[in-house]
Design a protein around this motif. Structure first.
Motif, PDB file in Angstrom:
ATOM      1  N   LEU A  53       3.973 -13.296 -10.107  1.00 34.87           N
ATOM      2  CA  LEU A  53       3.196 -12.763  -8.991  1.00 34.87           C
ATOM      3  C   LEU A  53       4.062 -11.928  -8.060  1.00 34.87           C
ATOM      4  O   LEU A  53       3.647 -10.868  -7.595  1.00 34.87           O
ATOM      5  CB  LEU A  53       2.517 -13.906  -8.230  1.00 34.87           C
ATOM      6  N   ARG A  54       5.291 -12.382  -7.800  1.00 31.70           N
ATOM      7  CA  ARG A  54       6.213 -11.603  -6.959  1.00 31.70           C
ATOM      8  C   ARG A  54       6.531 -10.262  -7.604  1.00 31.70           C
ATOM      9  O   ARG A  54       6.586  -9.231  -6.934  1.00 31.70           O
ATOM     10  CB  ARG A  54       7.496 -12.389  -6.707  1.00 31.70           C
ATOM     11  N   SER A  55       6.746 -10.263  -8.905  1.00 31.98           N
ATOM     12  CA  SER A  55       7.043  -9.033  -9.626  1.00 31.98           C
ATOM     13  C   SER A  55       5.856  -8.072  -9.590  1.00 31.98           C
ATOM     14  O   SER A  55       6.020  -6.874  -9.358  1.00 31.98           O
ATOM     15  CB  SER A  55       7.410  -9.363 -11.076  1.00 31.98           C
ATOM     16  N   LEU A  56       4.657  -8.587  -9.818  1.00 31.77           N
ATOM     17  CA  LEU A  56       3.465  -7.756  -9.768  1.00 31.77           C
ATOM     18  C   LEU A  56       3.234  -7.207  -8.354  1.00 31.77           C
ATOM     19  O   LEU A  56       2.808  -6.069  -8.189  1.00 31.77           O
ATOM     20  CB  LEU A  56       2.239  -8.548 -10.235  1.00 31.77           C
ATOM     21  N   ALA A  57       3.548  -8.005  -7.353  1.00 35.15           N
ATOM     22  CA  ALA A  57       3.420  -7.555  -5.964  1.00 35.15           C
ATOM     23  C   ALA A  57       4.455  -6.482  -5.646  1.00 35.15           C
ATOM     24  O   ALA A  57       4.147  -5.480  -4.995  1.00 35.15           O
ATOM     25  CB  ALA A  57       3.551  -8.735  -5.015  1.00 35.15           C
ATOM     26  N   ALA A  58       5.679  -6.662  -6.117  1.00 38.27           N
ATOM     27  CA  ALA A  58       6.742  -5.680  -5.877  1.00 38.27           C
ATOM     28  C   ALA A  58       6.402  -4.342  -6.531  1.00 38.27           C
ATOM     29  O   ALA A  58       6.756  -3.283  -6.010  1.00 38.27           O
ATOM     30  CB  ALA A  58       8.074  -6.212  -6.397  1.00 38.27           C
ATOM     31  N   ASP A  59       5.707  -4.385  -7.669  1.00 42.10           N
ATOM     32  CA  ASP A  59       5.284  -3.167  -8.371  1.00 42.10           C
ATOM     33  C   ASP A  59       4.020  -2.559  -7.764  1.00 42.10           C
ATOM     34  O   ASP A  59       3.552  -1.513  -8.223  1.00 42.10           O
ATOM     35  CB  ASP A  59       5.016  -3.461  -9.852  1.00 42.10           C
ATOM     36  N   GLY A  60       3.433  -3.247  -6.777  1.00 44.06           N
ATOM     37  CA  GLY A  60       2.228  -2.744  -6.140  1.00 44.06           C
ATOM     38  C   GLY A  60       0.957  -2.991  -6.926  1.00 44.06           C
ATOM     39  O   GLY A  60      -0.077  -2.385  -6.660  1.00 44.06           O
ATOM     40  N   ARG A  61       1.001  -3.866  -7.906  1.00 45.96           N
ATOM     41  CA  ARG A  61      -0.180  -4.131  -8.744  1.00 45.96           C
ATOM     42  C   ARG A  61      -1.076  -5.225  -8.161  1.00 45.96           C
ATOM     43  O   ARG A  61      -2.275  -5.237  -8.406  1.00 45.96           O
ATOM     44  CB  ARG A  61       0.243  -4.503 -10.152  1.00 45.96           C
ATOM     45  N   VAL A  62      -0.486  -6.176  -7.450  1.00 47.48           N
ATOM     46  CA  VAL A  62      -1.260  -7.220  -6.784  1.00 47.48           C
ATOM     47  C   VAL A  62      -0.800  -7.295  -5.332  1.00 47.48           C
ATOM     48  O   VAL A  62       0.256  -6.783  -4.970  1.00 47.48           O
ATOM     49  CB  VAL A  62      -1.125  -8.606  -7.467  1.00 47.48           C
ATOM     50  N   ARG A  63      -1.632  -7.952  -4.535  1.00 47.53           N
ATOM     51  CA  ARG A  63      -1.281  -8.144  -3.138  1.00 47.53           C
ATOM     52  C   ARG A  63      -1.546  -9.593  -2.762  1.00 47.53           C
ATOM     53  O   ARG A  63      -2.410 -10.251  -3.339  1.00 47.53           O
ATOM     54  CB  ARG A  63      -2.079  -7.205  -2.240  1.00 47.53           C
ATOM     55  N   SER A  64      -0.789 -10.051  -1.804  1.00 51.38           N
ATOM     56  CA  SER A  64      -0.998 -11.378  -1.265  1.00 51.38           C
ATOM     57  C   SER A  64      -2.146 -11.318  -0.275  1.00 51.38           C
ATOM     58  O   SER A  64      -2.252 -10.384   0.514  1.00 51.38           O
ATOM     59  CB  SER A  64       0.286 -11.851  -0.575  1.00 51.38           C
ATOM     60  N   THR A  65      -3.036 -12.294  -0.337  1.00 52.85           N
ATOM     61  CA  THR A  65      -4.177 -12.355   0.576  1.00 52.85           C
ATOM     62  C   THR A  65      -4.069 -13.632   1.408  1.00 52.85           C
ATOM     63  O   THR A  65      -3.170 -14.446   1.198  1.00 52.85           O
ATOM     64  CB  THR A  65      -5.503 -12.365  -0.202  1.00 52.85           C
ATOM     65  N   GLU A  66      -5.014 -13.847   2.303  1.00 51.60           N
ATOM     66  CA  GLU A  66      -5.040 -15.079   3.080  1.00 51.60           C
ATOM     67  C   GLU A  66      -5.257 -16.286   2.175  1.00 51.60           C
ATOM     68  O   GLU A  66      -4.787 -17.371   2.466  1.00 51.60           O
ATOM     69  CB  GLU A  66      -6.146 -15.022   4.127  1.00 51.60           C
ATOM     70  N   VAL A  67      -5.962 -16.079   1.085  1.00 54.94           N
ATOM     71  CA  VAL A  67      -6.307 -17.164   0.171  1.00 54.94           C
ATOM     72  C   VAL A  67      -5.301 -17.311  -0.966  1.00 54.94           C
ATOM     73  O   VAL A  67      -4.957 -18.412  -1.371  1.00 54.94           O
ATOM     74  CB  VAL A  67      -7.720 -16.938  -0.418  1.00 54.94           C
ATOM     75  N   GLY A  68      -4.833 -16.216  -1.510  1.00 55.44           N
ATOM     76  CA  GLY A  68      -3.945 -16.266  -2.669  1.00 55.44           C
ATOM     77  C   GLY A  68      -3.456 -14.894  -3.040  1.00 55.44           C
ATOM     78  O   GLY A  68      -2.761 -14.238  -2.277  1.00 55.44           O
ATOM     79  N   TYR A  69      -3.883 -14.405  -4.216  1.00 50.54           N
ATOM     80  CA  TYR A  69      -3.478 -13.100  -4.710  1.00 50.54           C
ATOM     81  C   TYR A  69      -4.693 -12.355  -5.247  1.00 50.54           C
ATOM     82  O   TYR A  69      -5.642 -12.978  -5.725  1.00 50.54           O
ATOM     83  CB  TYR A  69      -2.444 -13.246  -5.834  1.00 50.54           C
ATOM     84  N   ALA A  70      -4.625 -11.033  -5.175  1.00 49.40           N
ATOM     85  CA  ALA A  70      -5.697 -10.182  -5.693  1.00 49.40           C
ATOM     86  C   ALA A  70      -5.081  -8.887  -6.216  1.00 49.40           C
ATOM     87  O   ALA A  70      -4.013  -8.489  -5.775  1.00 49.40           O
ATOM     88  CB  ALA A  70      -6.709  -9.868  -4.597  1.00 49.40           C
ATOM     89  N   CYS A  71      -5.769  -8.257  -7.153  1.00 48.55           N
ATOM     90  CA  CYS A  71      -5.306  -6.961  -7.658  1.00 48.55           C
ATOM     91  C   CYS A  71      -5.565  -5.891  -6.612  1.00 48.55           C
ATOM     92  O   CYS A  71      -6.495  -5.989  -5.827  1.00 48.55           O
ATOM     93  CB  CYS A  71      -6.027  -6.599  -8.960  1.00 48.55           C
ATOM     94  N   ARG A  72      -4.730  -4.863  -6.643  1.00 45.98           N
ATOM     95  CA  ARG A  72      -4.916  -3.733  -5.709  1.00 45.98           C
ATOM     96  C   ARG A  72      -5.893  -2.746  -6.290  1.00 45.98           C
ATOM     97  O   ARG A  72      -6.109  -2.606  -7.397  1.00 45.98           O
ATOM     98  CB  ARG A  72      -3.578  -3.031  -5.479  1.00 45.98           C
TER      99      ARG A  72
END
Length: 72
Positions: A53-72
């Motif tokens: 999840l950290r890797s996907l977030a660093a690549d801009g593919r997912v984002r952290s939300t108030e609840v968890g994670y979501a795709c951008r």
């Protein structure tokens, strides 16, 4: 049978690791999920999920939300 007008999720070619593809595709389908939900759904440990999840977030593919994670 799916109609041709329905959106079919696709995984970017740049994602090489099968587990990374699985996590990304799961978030596409679920739209948003917590780490615990992904852990239960995919049978992966949090120690496996968090770096993905950290890797996907660093690549801009997912984002952290108030609840968890979501795709951008």
């Amino acid at each position: 049978m799916m109609s041709t007008s329905e959106h079919q999720p696709t995984v970017p070619n740049e994602l090489d690791a099968p587990q990374t593809k699985l996590v990304y595709l799961s978030l596409l389908v679920l739209e948003e999920a917590t780490v615990s939900e992904l852990q239960e759904l995919l049978g992966l440990s949090k120690l496996t999920l968090l770096p993905i999840l950290r890797s996907l977030a660093a690549d801009g593919r997912v984002r952290s939300t108030e609840v968890g994670y979501a795709c951008r």
